[in-house]
Write an enzyme that holds these catalytic residues in place. Structure first.
Site, PDB file in Angstrom:
ATOM      1  N   LYS A 151      46.537  46.791  49.515  1.00 53.99           N
ATOM      2  CA  LYS A 151      45.461  46.225  48.724  1.00 53.99           C
ATOM      3  C   LYS A 151      45.720  44.720  48.670  1.00 53.99           C
ATOM      4  O   LYS A 151      46.699  44.274  48.079  1.00 53.99           O
ATOM      5  CB  LYS A 151      45.467  46.842  47.322  1.00 53.99           C
ATOM      6  CG  LYS A 151      44.264  46.539  46.479  1.00 53.99           C
ATOM      7  CD  LYS A 151      44.353  47.348  45.180  1.00 53.99           C
ATOM      8  CE  LYS A 151      43.130  47.149  44.314  1.00 53.99           C
ATOM      9  NZ  LYS A 151      43.210  47.958  43.067  1.00 53.99           N
ATOM     10  N   ASP A 199      48.451  38.593  31.317  1.00 54.84           N
ATOM     11  CA  ASP A 199      48.010  39.287  32.527  1.00 54.84           C
ATOM     12  C   ASP A 199      46.541  38.963  32.764  1.00 54.84           C
ATOM     13  O   ASP A 199      45.678  39.294  31.951  1.00 54.84           O
ATOM     14  CB  ASP A 199      48.206  40.801  32.360  1.00 54.84           C
ATOM     15  CG  ASP A 199      47.972  41.561  33.653  1.00 54.84           C
ATOM     16  OD1 ASP A 199      47.644  40.918  34.673  1.00 54.84           O
ATOM     17  OD2 ASP A 199      48.105  42.794  33.645  1.00 54.84           O
ATOM     18  N   GLU A 237      33.212  44.368  49.684  1.00 56.34           N
ATOM     19  CA  GLU A 237      34.665  44.540  49.654  1.00 56.34           C
ATOM     20  C   GLU A 237      35.055  45.901  50.237  1.00 56.34           C
ATOM     21  O   GLU A 237      34.218  46.795  50.386  1.00 56.34           O
ATOM     22  CB  GLU A 237      35.187  44.407  48.236  1.00 56.34           C
ATOM     23  CG  GLU A 237      34.687  45.488  47.300  1.00 56.34           C
ATOM     24  CD  GLU A 237      35.478  45.548  46.006  1.00 56.34           C
ATOM     25  OE1 GLU A 237      36.680  45.841  46.096  1.00 56.34           O
ATOM     26  OE2 GLU A 237      34.893  45.326  44.934  1.00 56.34           O
ATOM     27  N   SER A 256      43.493  38.630  36.003  1.00 60.32           N
ATOM     28  CA  SER A 256      43.165  38.923  37.388  1.00 60.32           C
ATOM     29  C   SER A 256      43.049  37.651  38.228  1.00 60.32           C
ATOM     30  O   SER A 256      42.546  36.621  37.759  1.00 60.32           O
ATOM     31  CB  SER A 256      41.844  39.692  37.462  1.00 60.32           C
ATOM     32  OG  SER A 256      41.399  39.800  38.801  1.00 60.32           O
ATOM     33  N   ALA A 257      43.484  37.750  39.473  1.00 65.45           N
ATOM     34  CA  ALA A 257      43.320  36.640  40.410  1.00 65.45           C
ATOM     35  C   ALA A 257      41.852  36.383  40.737  1.00 65.45           C
ATOM     36  O   ALA A 257      41.512  35.326  41.273  1.00 65.45           O
ATOM     37  CB  ALA A 257      44.091  36.939  41.696  1.00 65.45           C
ATOM     38  N   ASP A 258      40.979  37.342  40.404  1.00 66.65           N
ATOM     39  CA  ASP A 258      39.548  37.151  40.658  1.00 66.65           C
ATOM     40  C   ASP A 258      39.047  35.870  39.999  1.00 66.65           C
ATOM     41  O   ASP A 258      38.231  35.140  40.574  1.00 66.65           O
ATOM     42  CB  ASP A 258      38.736  38.326  40.104  1.00 66.65           C
ATOM     43  CG  ASP A 258      39.003  39.635  40.821  1.00 66.65           C
ATOM     44  OD1 ASP A 258      39.775  39.634  41.809  1.00 66.65           O
ATOM     45  OD2 ASP A 258      38.436  40.660  40.405  1.00 66.65           O
ATOM     46  N   VAL A 273      38.266  41.645  45.217  1.00 63.11           N
ATOM     47  CA  VAL A 273      37.231  40.645  44.948  1.00 63.11           C
ATOM     48  C   VAL A 273      37.713  39.251  45.339  1.00 63.11           C
ATOM     49  O   VAL A 273      36.992  38.481  45.990  1.00 63.11           O
ATOM     50  CB  VAL A 273      36.813  40.683  43.469  1.00 63.11           C
ATOM     51  CG1 VAL A 273      35.983  39.454  43.103  1.00 63.11           C
ATOM     52  CG2 VAL A 273      36.020  41.948  43.178  1.00 63.11           C
ATOM     53  N   LYS A 293      35.155  44.673  34.482  1.00 67.44           N
ATOM     54  CA  LYS A 293      35.581  46.036  34.145  1.00 67.44           C
ATOM     55  C   LYS A 293      35.785  46.166  32.633  1.00 67.44           C
ATOM     56  O   LYS A 293      36.452  45.337  32.007  1.00 67.44           O
ATOM     57  CB  LYS A 293      36.860  46.378  34.906  1.00 67.44           C
ATOM     58  CG  LYS A 293      36.652  46.448  36.409  1.00 67.44           C
ATOM     59  CD  LYS A 293      37.936  46.778  37.135  1.00 67.44           C
ATOM     60  CE  LYS A 293      37.711  46.931  38.637  1.00 67.44           C
ATOM     61  NZ  LYS A 293      37.334  45.662  39.299  1.00 67.44           N
TER      62      LYS A 293
END
Length: 312
Positions: A93, A145, A32, A147-149, A113, A166
């Site tokens: 980003k 909330d 990445e 993550s789109a990951d 990611v 994380k």
């Protein structure tokens, strides 16, 4: 009438080196670019980018650092393009959802990611190395909330080598979400899920593997079974001697979460806020642990890519 149609070949462009490696079915590792543009200060960001590519080469694979430049997804960057990503101010980003507008508007950005895994898989790259995955944020029941990951990995058939998710996130909820979405999670030479900055999160992992060949075999089995479009996560812990001190981690993270609540930080701003707080609150020790993890992940990813290339 003008023809406004776009083709994947025009929007996803492997470098000459990567295209040659893919044609020969040689091992390739996707990397990445947000760690270059948003994760490290200058000039260290460029130094680390070059170092990570060299680690891939030393392990016998071809590095494919991914970024979008002027609307085109570059799968593998030249030195000049690496320097551009490292130096260009206010570089966007880009997550997976941002790729269509970036392509249409000829924007430039570093890939997260979700975007990197998608673009890598579309280009034919089978293995991707990163630091830590995104996931379910703390307080999800209130803010929802996430993550789109997670959604990207549920829809992208790639092997992702990481140091877990994380540690600022709700790790148990993230593991549950990965299970729900059908993402296979393995622990590399560990029975416990890694804790990103820490060697272990204290949570068990269902499947343990001990060699790159075993990771490659799982990828082959997924493909042979058919119907699986989800990723295989290879969770590779940072060595204990290189991890962030657990007590320091817990203390500073608690302070970071309290400060974020006080300052009303939410949404996309929360992750960079907390990570920056950890870097400052640990006098840079969290960053060094992160980089130690990334180096190990990149090396392992190259070994897995080599093992996968043996089936050519």
């Amino acid at each position: 009438m003008r023809d406004h149609r776009m083709s994947a070949d025009a929007l996803i462009r492997p470098s000459a080196e990567v295209a040659d490696a893919l044609a020969r079915r040689a091992p390739v590792v996707a990397l990445e670019s947000t760690i270059i543009s948003h994760g490290l200060p200058r000039p260290r960001n460029l130094q680390v980018a070059v170092e990570l590519e060299e680690i891939v080469r030393e392990a016998g694979a071809v590095p494919a650092t991914i970024a979008v430049l002027d609307g085109v997804a570059r799968i593998g960057l030249t030195r000049e393009e690496l320097e551009r990503v490292a130096a260009e101010p206010d570089l966007r980003k880009l997550g997976m959802r941002d790729l269509p507008p970036a392509a249409a508007l000829k924007a430039s950005g570093a890939t997260t990611v979700s975007a990197t895994s998608f673009l890598a898989a579309r280009a034919g790259v089978r293995v991707f190395a990163t630091g830590g995955l995104g996931g379910v944020h703390r307080g999800w029941t209130e803010d929802q909330d996430e993550s789109a990951d997670l959604d990207a990995l549920a829809r992208t058939g790639i092997v992702v080598v990481c140091a877990g998710v994380k540690s600022i996130l709700d790790v148990p909820a993230t593991l549950q979400r990965l299970e729900t979405r059908g993402v296979t999670v393995t622990g590399y030479r560990t029975d416990e899920f890694p804790g990103f900055y820490l060697h272990s999160s204290g949570l068990p992992v269902e499947w343990r593997i001990d060699t790159p060949a075993e990771a490659a075999a799982i990828a082959r089995a997924r493909d042979a079974l058919g119907g699986f479009d989800s990723a295989i996560v290879v969770a590779n812990p940072v060595p204990k001697e290189l991890q962030l001190d657990p007590d320091l981690h817990d203390r500073v993270l608690a302070q970071a979460l309290e400060a974020a609540e006080r300052d009303g930080i939410k949404g996309q701003a929360i992750t960079p806020y907390l990570l920056d707080f950890l870097v400052k609150g640990t006098d840079g020790a969290s960053l060094e642990a992160n980089l130690a993890a990334v180096r190990g992940n990149v090396r392992l990813a190259a070994e897995i890519a080599a093992a996968l290339a043996e089936d050519r």
